[in-house]
Design an enzyme around this catalytic site. Structure first.
Site, PDB file in Angstrom:
ATOM      1  N   HIS A 163       7.948  11.550   1.619  1.00 18.08           N
ATOM      2  CA  HIS A 163       8.030  10.224   0.848  1.00 18.08           C
ATOM      3  C   HIS A 163       7.726   9.121   1.834  1.00 18.08           C
ATOM      4  O   HIS A 163       7.817   9.022   3.005  1.00 18.08           O
ATOM      5  CB  HIS A 163       9.326   9.940   0.154  1.00 18.08           C
ATOM      6  CG  HIS A 163      10.470   9.303   1.222  1.00 18.08           C
ATOM      7  ND1 HIS A 163      10.515   7.928   1.248  1.00 18.08           N
ATOM      8  CD2 HIS A 163      11.177   9.882   1.851  1.00 18.08           C
ATOM      9  CE1 HIS A 163      11.514   7.793   2.186  1.00 18.08           C
ATOM     10  NE2 HIS A 163      12.001   8.862   2.543  1.00 18.08           N
ATOM     11  N   CYS A 164       7.131   8.063   1.060  1.00 18.74           N
ATOM     12  CA  CYS A 164       7.126   6.765   1.674  1.00 18.74           C
ATOM     13  C   CYS A 164       7.545   5.790   0.825  1.00 18.74           C
ATOM     14  O   CYS A 164       8.265   6.200   0.035  1.00 18.74           O
ATOM     15  CB  CYS A 164       5.438   6.448   2.102  1.00 18.74           C
ATOM     16  SG  CYS A 164       4.262   6.652   0.707  1.00 18.74           S
ATOM     17  N   SER A 165       7.168   4.297   0.950  1.00 23.65           N
ATOM     18  CA  SER A 165       7.716   3.677  -0.185  1.00 23.65           C
ATOM     19  C   SER A 165       7.457   3.975  -1.707  1.00 23.65           C
ATOM     20  O   SER A 165       8.284   4.069  -2.526  1.00 23.65           O
ATOM     21  CB  SER A 165       7.333   1.997   0.051  1.00 23.65           C
ATOM     22  OG  SER A 165       7.983   1.705   1.452  1.00 23.65           O
TER      23      SER A 165
END
Length: 175
Positions: free
Chosen positions: A84-86
């Protein structure tokens, strides 16, 4: 909350899924790859978290993490992996495409289409695209896509096989 399943044991999302203990447990996630500088790793029993502290900026050195992240995803035999990232659009999508190239035998065009099919709103920034192109050249000695200016910004386009690219079909990927 949107989580996208890329393979039977690989998921891609924004930070919301990683911060939801129930969502993590439901998918048997034992490894979280956190591709942010702005969010800390959650502390869940039995879940390892690998922090990849790279900002979502075109000049950020994501390429230097491709091999280590791909190897860690590949070696996670105890459960599923969440990258994941933002928002689950740029950094994490780029890391997942690098993994697909390294361990699933996909060229960049195939990896992009694979991830796009599961998560239609991915949008790696231009710098990450350049790094993915470099990574593909390292792995395969050629590129399957080139970057093209479109009304939606700079997007990948297949390189026709007659142009020496290899696996391209000539169709534009922004359809």
């Amino acid at each position: 909350m949107a989580v996208s399943q890329i393979t039977p044991t690989l998921y891609l999302s924004g930070v919301d899924t990683a911060q939801n203990r129930t969502a993590v447990a439901h998918r048997r996630i034992t490894l979280i790859v956190n591709a942010t500088v702005e969010h800390t790793c959650p502390d869940y029993p039995g879940v390892e978290c690998l922090q990849v502290p790279v900002p979502d900026q075109p000049h950020a050195p994501l390429l230097e993490h491709f091999d280590a992240v791909a190897e860690r995803i590949h070696s996670n035999q105890s459960g599923s992996t969440l990258v994941h990232c933002s928002a689950g659009r740029s950094r994490s999508a780029s890391l997942v495409m690098a993994y697909l190239m390294r361990f699933q035998g996909a060229d960049l065009l195939q990896a992009y289409r694979w991830v796009l099919e599961a998560r239609p709103f991915i949008r790696p920034n231009a710098g990450f695209w350049r790094q993915l192109l470099e990574y593909e050249r390292r792995l395969y000695g050629r590129n399957s896509v080139r970057m093209a200016a479109t009304s939606l910004g700079v997007l990948p386009e297949a390189i026709p096989e007659s142009a020496g690219g290899g696996a391209g079909t000539g169709d534009c990927l922004n359809t």
